[in-house]
Design an enzyme around this catalytic site. Structure first.
Site, short mmCIF file in Angstrom:
data_model
loop_
_atom_site.label_atom_id
_atom_site.label_comp_id
_atom_site.label_asym_id
_atom_site.label_seq_id
_atom_site.Cartn_x
_atom_site.Cartn_y
_atom_site.Cartn_z
N GLY A 119 -0.63 2.56 6.58
CA GLY A 119 -0.23 1.90 5.36
C GLY A 119 0.44 0.58 5.70
N GLY A 120 1.00 -0.08 4.69
CA GLY A 120 1.62 -1.37 4.92
C GLY A 120 2.81 -1.30 5.86
N LEU A 175 -4.30 9.50 11.70
CA LEU A 175 -4.62 10.05 10.39
C LEU A 175 -4.76 8.96 9.32
CD1 LEU A 175 -2.25 13.17 10.31
CD2 LEU A 175 -4.72 13.14 10.70
N ASP A 194 6.93 8.38 -6.53
CA ASP A 194 5.57 7.98 -6.16
C ASP A 194 4.60 9.14 -6.32
OD1 ASP A 194 3.67 6.13 -5.41
OD2 ASP A 194 3.91 6.51 -3.27
#
Length: 473
Positions: free
Chosen positions: A56-57, A53, A188
């Site tokens: 990220g980092g 999907l 966030d």
């Protein structure tokens, strides 16, 4: 069935096993291994990742099937994947935050229908790719939300109207009220972390913000690591201080600016020279909403609204006339700094969420118009062939078309249905000459196609008139 290997940097992660297409075999089969790197594919013997999907980092997310549920339930498997040159302190903090997300979802996911449920959290220890040591990976499994996040929605439909963002604000504020009352600060809030299910309901995602760890520089001591998204975080979060409910409210206000203006590079709206958000010249909104957003965006945390409930009350408060003076909007410069987490537990009972209005993109609107026109033309030709009466044909066709349009507005008919239904109607007319109305097949296609084009043109014209009236009024 295709099963996706979750080992980072596997050269060929897609694995195809035809025998797993049979559900009986899938439920009982022993462990399967990646044909390229040897990684176990059925995680803890239960979850089968089927596709990637996103990455990220510090993590990757996979769509997976749970073979221990009757319907092979879809779910999301998130894997902690540390990348880059991290200090031991950074790596430990990132792992702690990944575990924190699992803890938060376990605590509140089952209590609110608009927060994904946690299904599992587990480590997997496997031989490394070179088989000279062992690798350890951490996974959490959560509810799959079938839909689009607001960032994807913004890219597809363009900027939102004031009424649309007010609906989103009300929904997310109710969610934040619940989250804050549980002593949790999300930290966030941004469009990509707000997901709209296909049924229109909004969900709040990504509790833990693991992927933001790399965004902030490490101090001289190397002991603190920042967590934030550029442009969305207020001063107290970027300076490494305490965070509060008003920290999330600031980020929600920035999210609202992004949706209102359509500006994906949100920092472009911030003027570092005057230390102000310069957004009102990009969009026309009511003074009432402008003042609410400006207060949510104040630099000092104690000068903003102190709770989501306060913002909800301000939104619903009667609008009062205000002097036509310039609004002072002092805001912080966007400079990345580390931050710490502090929660403030409360015990109030959350308000029940209400379902938001469903939104239709311009592609869906015009596609629906084309379907209605083409299908209406076919229906009219078939009915006229049978009834031989123009007035009765018009009334019957209008009635049937009205039912089809209503089904579209309620999303009973959508996507592939818009192609399948006209195809079936055309096939019936093609194979039953009694429905031709004395016309050739070519003439039927031309007349129905012309009806579809006229409907698209009329729909586009009325939408333009509606937009102009909305701006004027």
């Amino acid at each position: 069935m295709e099963v996706y290997c979750t080992r980072p940097h596997c050269p060929r992660p897609q694995n195809n096993f035809p025998d797993l297409d049979d559900h009986a075999t899938l439920r009982t089969v022993q462990q399967k291994y990646c044909t390229t790197c040897g990684m176990p594919l059925i995680l803890v013997g239960r979850y089968l990742p089927t596709r990637l999907l996103g990455r990220g980092g510090f993590g990757a997310a996979f769509l997976a099937r749970d073979r221990y549920t009757p319907g092979m339930r879809q779910c999301v498997v998130k894997q902690f994947q540390p990348a880059g040159n991290l200090s031991p302190t950074q790596l430990q903090l990132a792992q702690d935050l990944f575990e924190r997300e699992a803890v938060v979802l376990e605590e509140i996911g089952h209590l609110h229908e608009q927060i994904p449920d946690l299904f599992a959290y587990f480590p997997v220890i496997v031989p490394s790719f070179q088989a000279v040591q062992q690798d350890q990976f951490f996974y959490l499994v959560q509810e799959y939300i079938d839909g689009q996040d607001l960032e994807q929605e913004l890219a597809q439909k363009g900027k939102y109207s004031e009424q649309e963002v007010l609906e989103i604000l009300r929904e997310i504020l109710k969610l934040l009220k619940f989250v804050h009352e549980k002593g949790i600060i999300h930290r966030d809030i941004k469009p990509s972390n707000i997901m709209r299910h296909r049924n229109g309901k909004l969900y709040l995602l990504d509790f833990g913000a693991v992927k933001q760890v790399t965004n902030a520089p490490i101090g001289a001591s190397g002991a603190s690591t920042g967590i934030y998204s550029m442009g969305f975080a207020p001063p107290e979060q970027m300076s490494g201080g305490q965070v509060f409910p008003s920290t999330d409210l600031y980020a929600l206000a920035v999210t609202t600016l992004m949706l209102l203006t359509g500006e994906t590079q949100i920092t472009q709206l911030f003027d570092g020279y005057s230390n102000q958000w310069k957004w009102q010249s990009h969009v026309t909104v009511s003074t009432h909403l402008a003042h609410i957003l400006d207060k949510m965006l104040l630099s000092a945390a104690n000068q903003r609204y102190q709770s989501a409930q306060e913002v909800l009350e301000a939104i619903e408060a009667p609008q009062k006339p205000v002097p036509s003076t310039k609004i002072n909007r002092r805001q912080p410069a966007v400079t990345p700094q580390p931050q710490q987490i502090q929660t403030q537990p409360q015990v109030q009972k959350p308000s029940p969420p209400t379902a938001p209005a469903q939104q239709f993109s311009i592609v869906e609107i015009l596609g629906g118009a084309a379907f209605s026109g083409f299908e209406g033309g076919l229906i009219a030709i078939a009915l006229f062939s049978l009834l031989k009466s123009a007035p009765i044909t018009v009334v019957a066709s209008a009635l049937i078309l009205g039912i089809l349009i209503l089904a579209q507005t309620r999303r009973t008919i959508e996507k592939w249905d818009l192609l399948i239904i006209p195809a079936i109607t055309f096939a019936i007319i093609y194979f039953l000459p009694v429905l031709h109305a004395g016309l050739s097949i070519q003439q039927i296609v031309i007349l129905s196609g012309a009806a579809g084009l006229v409907t698209i043109a009329v729909t586009a014209l009325f939408r333009l008139i509606y937009k102009l009236l909305s701006l004027i009024l």
